[in-house]
Design an enzyme around this catalytic site. Structure first.
Site, PDB file in Angstrom:
ATOM      1  N   LYS A  80     -11.305  -1.042   7.641  1.00  0.00           N
ATOM      2  CA  LYS A  80     -10.021  -0.771   8.282  1.00  0.00           C
ATOM      3  C   LYS A  80     -10.281  -0.138   9.655  1.00  0.00           C
ATOM      4  O   LYS A  80     -10.877   0.935   9.738  1.00  0.00           O
ATOM      5  CB  LYS A  80      -9.197   0.171   7.400  1.00  0.00           C
ATOM      6  CG  LYS A  80      -7.953   0.745   8.068  1.00  0.00           C
ATOM      7  CD  LYS A  80      -7.253   1.705   7.115  1.00  0.00           C
ATOM      8  CE  LYS A  80      -6.162   2.491   7.809  1.00  0.00           C
ATOM      9  NZ  LYS A  80      -5.429   3.382   6.880  1.00  0.00           N
ATOM     10  N   GLU A 109       0.842  -1.208   0.000  1.00  0.00           N
ATOM     11  CA  GLU A 109       0.000   0.000   0.000  1.00  0.00           C
ATOM     12  C   GLU A 109       0.870   1.249   0.000  1.00  0.00           C
ATOM     13  O   GLU A 109       1.505   1.575   1.005  1.00  0.00           O
ATOM     14  CB  GLU A 109      -0.912  -0.010   1.230  1.00  0.00           C
ATOM     15  CG  GLU A 109      -1.744   1.244   1.405  1.00  0.00           C
ATOM     16  CD  GLU A 109      -2.370   1.342   2.795  1.00  0.00           C
ATOM     17  OE1 GLU A 109      -2.513   2.475   3.298  1.00  0.00           O
ATOM     18  OE2 GLU A 109      -2.702   0.289   3.373  1.00  0.00           O
TER      19      GLU A 109
END
Length: 212
Positions: free
Chosen positions: A133, A43
């Site tokens: 998340k 990421e």
């Protein structure tokens, strides 16, 4: 189907490497070191200078490898679209922005928005989010996953923030489908010790496997 395949890869990997760097060059070095350690979900955060260019370069470099390139710290749909056009295969955000989720759904790209409450988790599920998340994870600790799972057993949660080698097993055993880790994973890069980054990545992968 690619969207589901990407989600499966992230869950199977169990670790998302959050890559923050002070330059494009450092970002590319960190990415390579993490990949060499066995973490397949990378990421690149939008706080990295030249982040879009890094994503584009990585997407091209690793297009034939079993690695998935994502974009992090995506705050709005405009940035999400730029990342997707550059080759990002998934989008991660520190907060829940409905318009960003809708855009990602439009292009069948997985999106993992940050949530802090049950209300936000339910809103994310209603928007079609597969993995929420939990951010910042260190504001809660691993027990928050069980707390969320009580009223929302169908939810999938991935903590980011404060996840380290000492507590990663607790996060997985509490019910997290994967974890996101940044500074604890890449701290070796601050001194140019990319071998340490690779070694730390290996330890994270092993710890997740052991906890499962």
């Amino acid at each position: 189907m690619k969207r589901l395949e990407t989600i499966k890869k992230i869950v199977d990997s169990g670790v998302v490497a959050v890559i923050r760097a002070e330059s494009k060059e450092q970002g590319l070095k960190i990415t390579e070191a993490v990949k060499n350690g066995g973490i397949k979900a990378l990421e690149v955060t939008m706080t990295v200078p030249g982040a879009i260019d890094i994503i584009k370069e990585l997407a091209e470099t690793y297009k034939d490898e079993d690695v998935i390139i994502g974009a992090g710290t995506v705050l709005d749909p405009e940035t999400a679209r730029l990342c997707i056009l550059a080759g990002a295969e998934y989008i991660v955000s520190p907060s829940l922005n409905p318009e960003t989720v809708k855009l990602c759904n439009r292009y069948r790209i997985p999106v993992m928005p940050g949530i802090m409450t049950v209300k936000e988790a339910v809103e994310a599920l209603e928007l079609g989010v597969e993995v929420c998340k939990v951010f910042p994870g260190n504001a809660f600790g691993p027990s928050i996953i069980g707390a969320f799972k009580g009223p929302i057993p169908q939810g999938n949660f991935m903590p980011t923030g404060g996840v380290n080698l000492e507590n990663v097993k607790d996060w997985i055993k509490s019910g997290a489908v994967a974890v996101g880790t940044g500074s604890d994973l890449t701290k070796g890069a601050k001194t140019g010790d990319y071998a340490l980054v690779t070694e730390t990545a290996k330890k994270f992968v092993e710890a997740v496997k052991a906890a499962r």
